[in-house]
Design an enzyme around this catalytic site. Structure first.
Site, PDB file in Angstrom:
ATOM      1  N   GLY A 203      29.905  19.790  44.279  1.00  0.00           N
ATOM      2  CA  GLY A 203      29.654  20.800  43.254  1.00  0.00           C
ATOM      3  C   GLY A 203      29.302  22.146  43.863  1.00  0.00           C
ATOM      4  O   GLY A 203      29.595  22.394  45.040  1.00  0.00           O
TER       5      GLY A 203
ATOM      6  N   CYS B 142      12.981  21.373  42.180  1.00  0.00           N
ATOM      7  CA  CYS B 142      12.470  20.395  43.150  1.00  0.00           C
ATOM      8  C   CYS B 142      13.191  20.382  44.497  1.00  0.00           C
ATOM      9  O   CYS B 142      12.564  20.612  45.525  1.00  0.00           O
ATOM     10  CB  CYS B 142      12.485  19.004  42.527  1.00  0.00           C
ATOM     11  SG  CYS B 142      11.269  18.854  41.211  1.00  0.00           S
TER      12      CYS B 142
ATOM     13  N   VAL C  51       6.854  18.364  33.776  1.00  0.00           N
ATOM     14  CA  VAL C  51       6.243  17.079  34.141  1.00  0.00           C
ATOM     15  C   VAL C  51       5.016  16.778  33.276  1.00  0.00           C
ATOM     16  O   VAL C  51       4.876  15.683  32.725  1.00  0.00           O
ATOM     17  CB  VAL C  51       5.860  17.075  35.643  1.00  0.00           C
ATOM     18  CG1 VAL C  51       4.953  15.899  35.975  1.00  0.00           C
ATOM     19  CG2 VAL C  51       7.120  16.997  36.490  1.00  0.00           C
TER      20      VAL C  51
ATOM     21  N   GLU D 178      14.656  15.863  35.055  1.00  0.00           N
ATOM     22  CA  GLU D 178      14.827  16.687  33.859  1.00  0.00           C
ATOM     23  C   GLU D 178      16.149  16.290  33.210  1.00  0.00           C
ATOM     24  O   GLU D 178      17.117  15.974  33.897  1.00  0.00           O
ATOM     25  CB  GLU D 178      14.835  18.171  34.233  1.00  0.00           C
ATOM     26  CG  GLU D 178      13.449  18.658  34.598  1.00  0.00           C
ATOM     27  CD  GLU D 178      13.433  20.091  35.085  1.00  0.00           C
ATOM     28  OE1 GLU D 178      14.333  20.874  34.742  1.00  0.00           O
ATOM     29  OE2 GLU D 178      12.500  20.425  35.839  1.00  0.00           O
TER      30      GLU D 178
ATOM     31  N   ARG E 184      15.720  27.313  37.255  1.00  0.00           N
ATOM     32  CA  ARG E 184      15.112  27.647  38.538  1.00  0.00           C
ATOM     33  C   ARG E 184      16.077  27.297  39.681  1.00  0.00           C
ATOM     34  O   ARG E 184      16.572  26.173  39.748  1.00  0.00           O
ATOM     35  CB  ARG E 184      13.773  26.899  38.699  1.00  0.00           C
ATOM     36  CG  ARG E 184      12.694  27.456  37.802  1.00  0.00           C
ATOM     37  CD  ARG E 184      11.402  26.679  37.892  1.00  0.00           C
ATOM     38  NE  ARG E 184      11.418  25.439  37.137  1.00  0.00           N
ATOM     39  CZ  ARG E 184      10.360  24.637  36.987  1.00  0.00           C
ATOM     40  NH1 ARG E 184       9.218  24.944  37.540  1.00  0.00           N
ATOM     41  NH2 ARG E 184      10.449  23.527  36.276  1.00  0.00           N
TER      42      ARG E 184
HETATM   43  N1  LIG Z   1      10.390  19.448  37.087  1.00  0.00           N
HETATM   44  C1  LIG Z   1      10.663  18.279  37.621  1.00  0.00           C
HETATM   45  O1  LIG Z   1      11.737  17.698  37.380  1.00  0.00           O
HETATM   46  C2  LIG Z   1       9.674  17.606  38.536  1.00  0.00           C
HETATM   47  C3  LIG Z   1       9.865  16.259  38.880  1.00  0.00           C
HETATM   48  C4  LIG Z   1       8.929  15.644  39.703  1.00  0.00           C
HETATM   49  C5  LIG Z   1       7.840  16.365  40.184  1.00  0.00           C
HETATM   50  N2  LIG Z   1       7.695  17.675  39.851  1.00  0.00           N
HETATM   51  C6  LIG Z   1       6.505  18.386  40.351  1.00  0.00           C
HETATM   52  O2  LIG Z   1       5.567  18.491  39.285  1.00  0.00           O
HETATM   53  C7  LIG Z   1       4.859  19.733  39.358  1.00  0.00           C
HETATM   54  C8  LIG Z   1       5.027  20.494  38.059  1.00  0.00           C
HETATM   55  O3  LIG Z   1       6.395  20.814  37.906  1.00  0.00           O
HETATM   56  P1  LIG Z   1       6.960  21.389  36.528  1.00  0.00           P
HETATM   57  O4  LIG Z   1       8.423  21.502  36.679  1.00  0.00           O
HETATM   58  O5  LIG Z   1       6.383  20.617  35.392  1.00  0.00           O
HETATM   59  O6  LIG Z   1       6.303  22.850  36.565  1.00  0.00           O
HETATM   60  P2  LIG Z   1       6.180  23.893  35.370  1.00  0.00           P
HETATM   61  O7  LIG Z   1       6.176  25.229  36.008  1.00  0.00           O
HETATM   62  O8  LIG Z   1       7.171  23.588  34.306  1.00  0.00           O
HETATM   63  O9  LIG Z   1       4.734  23.586  34.740  1.00  0.00           O
HETATM   64  C9  LIG Z   1       3.537  23.858  35.386  1.00  0.00           C
HETATM   65  C10 LIG Z   1       2.499  24.204  34.318  1.00  0.00           C
HETATM   66  O10 LIG Z   1       1.223  24.301  34.909  1.00  0.00           O
HETATM   67  C11 LIG Z   1       0.507  25.326  34.247  1.00  0.00           C
HETATM   68  N3  LIG Z   1      -0.623  25.762  35.075  1.00  0.00           N
HETATM   69  C12 LIG Z   1      -0.606  26.420  36.260  1.00  0.00           C
HETATM   70  N4  LIG Z   1      -1.855  26.635  36.697  1.00  0.00           N
HETATM   71  C13 LIG Z   1      -2.693  26.090  35.771  1.00  0.00           C
HETATM   72  C14 LIG Z   1      -4.106  25.992  35.654  1.00  0.00           C
HETATM   73  N5  LIG Z   1      -4.918  26.499  36.591  1.00  0.00           N
HETATM   74  N6  LIG Z   1      -4.624  25.386  34.568  1.00  0.00           N
HETATM   75  C15 LIG Z   1      -3.808  24.885  33.612  1.00  0.00           C
HETATM   76  N7  LIG Z   1      -2.466  24.942  33.678  1.00  0.00           N
HETATM   77  C16 LIG Z   1      -1.907  25.541  34.737  1.00  0.00           C
HETATM   78  C17 LIG Z   1       1.553  26.404  34.032  1.00  0.00           C
HETATM   79  O11 LIG Z   1       1.165  27.328  33.031  1.00  0.00           O
HETATM   80  C18 LIG Z   1       2.752  25.558  33.639  1.00  0.00           C
HETATM   81  O12 LIG Z   1       2.828  25.373  32.244  1.00  0.00           O
HETATM   82  C19 LIG Z   1       5.408  20.449  40.592  1.00  0.00           C
HETATM   83  O13 LIG Z   1       4.583  20.155  41.679  1.00  0.00           O
HETATM   84  C20 LIG Z   1       6.767  19.810  40.782  1.00  0.00           C
HETATM   85  O14 LIG Z   1       7.191  19.846  42.108  1.00  0.00           O
HETATM   86  C21 LIG Z   1       8.566  18.309  39.031  1.00  0.00           C
END
Ligand SMILES: NC(=O)c1ccc[n+]([C@@H]2O[C@H](COP(=O)([O-])OP(=O)(O)OC[C@H]3O[C@@H](n4cnc5c(N)ncnc54)[C@H](O)[C@@H]3O)[C@@H](O)[C@H]2O)c1
Length: 435
Positions: free
Chosen positions: A254, A261, A11, A153, A329
């Site tokens: 599926g 998520c 994100v 994604e 994941r």
């Molecule tokens: N992946 C998706 O499709 C999606 C869609 C909508 C919402 N979200 C939400 O967005 C959020 C992030 O999801 P994601 O899939 O991008 O996660 P991710 O695990 O890919 O990325 C999270 C990042 O945050 C970094 N991080 C953690 N603690 C930190 C800190 N203290 N300082 C700096 N960086 C730090 C990690 O190193 C990592 O790179 C989650 O809450 C998720 O639920 C995800």
């Protein structure tokens, strides 16, 4: 506008890049040094279609920088987005440690006129707790808004650039106006910018994912019934989808939903309900149906081979939780792999993007194949778990020649059973007529 985005995962990296692309100066901050080093070397730590070109362009034009230094990253920033991970803990509740760590680190360094915006998916009420924590540590309040992210994604850049809607939760209308201006370039086609309370914004994200997960579990349950009653779920799906009240989206049976998520957000919602004595019976069922569905494909494999399963070698096509991503994941492929390894099966696996992530978990327990057909060489059958586009029109003659036994377990109903059987294969789909 000068913007910092904390967390450069699926994100955060997309958010930072797309905001830079609309002309803002953006710094992406991550505590993961390897991630920042990868970005600085001109590569991406994740696979997301179209993202690399966009990162390259905005870095070249010096609108996009990456750093591990939070203080340097947020210096002079008017907006600070938070996109750190919010995984489930052992009880299903959301683990907010990363978010609190950011709040504590921001407190001494943000200016009074900063707006902090949570993009991470967080339980309802987190916005208030975050603002209180920040205010207490700083001795003065700052604005904290909620801006849930709805990108998918595999189509994340497109979704961010052309969102169906943007939802923001704010306590002061002025904050909403700043965010409206920020998002204006992405909403030129009359898509709505919805302003509400932070609590409603936080809730909106969970309700959206709960609805989508419900649709998937619903059609999976119906598919399992179809199979027993000799109805074909694909015909049934078409029979209901034309009803505009129902539609076609998210009604593909599926191997169960995965990803970062749906599983964690349904669990979190159930947990949030429990905290306020609201029993979310439907969500409980959605989750239970999904856990069961992840076992359907391995069960079909076990039923086909019976006691002869031990010692077989199977090919697996598709490991990512969905196509066009490398994210594994909670992927149903992992349940299948665990089940089949435990049953004494050897596996030759292929995925266009997720092999590295799978290798990080399983090491030398699997054979990793760069090409779909090489996975078939000497295998006793093929299991399809993820519907990558390139699996949709394979050469059945070549497949039959490579496989030791012509059998396909198709977890995504990619093929017409009759046609595949016509090529001499034994074919199992999900919710399809078996003979
Ligand atoms: N992946 C998706 O499709 C999606 C869609 C909508 C919402 N979200 C939400 O967005 C959020 C992030 O999801 P994601 O899939 O991008 O996660 P991710 O695990 O890919 O990325 C999270 C990042 O945050 C970094 N991080 C953690 N603690 C930190 C800190 N203290 N300082 C700096 N960086 C730090 C990690 O190193 C990592 O790179 C989650 O809450 C998720 O639920 C995800």
């Amino acid at each position: 506008m000068k913007i910092a985005v904390i967390g450069t995962g699926y994100v955060g990296l997309v958010t930072a890049t797309c905001l830079a692309d609309s002309g803002n100066d953006v710094v992406g901050v991550d505590k993961d040094q390897a991630k920042i080093a990868t970005l600085d070397s001109g590569k991406l730590p994740i696979y997301e279609p179209g993202l690399l070109e966009l990162v390259e362009r905005n870095r070249r034009d010096q609108r996009l920088l990456f750093t591990t230094d939070l203080a340097a990253g947020v210096k002079g920033a008017r907006l600070v987005f938070i996109a750190v991970g919010t995984p489930p803990d052992d009880t299903g509740a959301t683990d907010l440690r990363a978010l609190w760590a950011v709040a504590d680190a921001l407190a001494p360094i943000v200016s009074d006129d900063v707006i902090v915006i949570t993009k991470s998916t967080v339980p309802v009420g987190t916005n208030r707790q975050f603002a209180d924590r920040l205010a207490q540590k700083r001795g003065k309040p700052v604005d904290v808004a909620s801006n849930p992210e709805f990108l998918k994604e595999g189509a994340a850049v497109d979704d961010f650039m052309k969102p169906d809607r943007v939802v923001v939760g704010v306590r002061r209308p002025e904050v909403g106006e700043v965010l409206r201006e920020l998002y204006a370039p992405f909403l030129r086609t009359e898509h709505p910018f919805l302003v509400m309370s932070p609590e409603s914004a936080e809730m909106t994200k969970y309700v959206a994912n709960a609805m989508l997960a419900t649709k998937i579990s619903f059609i999976n349950e119906m598919a399992n019934l179809c199979e027993k009653l000799e109805a074909d779920v694909n015909d049934v799906r078409r029979g209901i989808g034309h009803d505009q009240r129902i539609g076609f989206q998210f009604l593909h049976p599926g191997p169960g939903y995965g990803g970062s998520c749906f599983p964690k957000d349904t669990k979190s919602l159930i947990h949030q309900g429990r905290r306020v004595q609201v029993d979310l019976a439907l969500m409980d069922a959605v989750e239970r149906v999904n856990d069961r569905q992840k076992k359907v494909l391995p069960a079909k494999v076990k039923a086909h081979y019976g006691p002869a399963l031990k010692g077989k070698c199977l090919a697996v096509w598709g490991l990512a939780f969905k196509p066009r991503t490398d994210d594994i994941r909670e992927a149903p492929s992992l349940t299948l792999i665990d089940d089949l390894l435990a049953a004494g099966v050897t596996l030759r696996v292929h995925d266009p993007e997720a092999l590295k992530n799978v290798r990080d978990i399983y090491g030398d327990k699997l054979t990793y194949c760069d090409r779909p057909y090489s996975a078939l060489e000497g295998a006793d059958g093929l299991v399809i778990v993820t519907e990558w586009q390139e699996f949709r029109h394979p050469d059945f003659f070549v497949m039959k020649r490579l496989l030791r036994e012509p059998v396909i377990f198709d977890g995504r109903n990619l093929f017409e059973p009759k046609a595949v059987r016509g090529h001499g294969f034994t074919y199992y789909g999900i919710g399809r007529v078996t003979a």
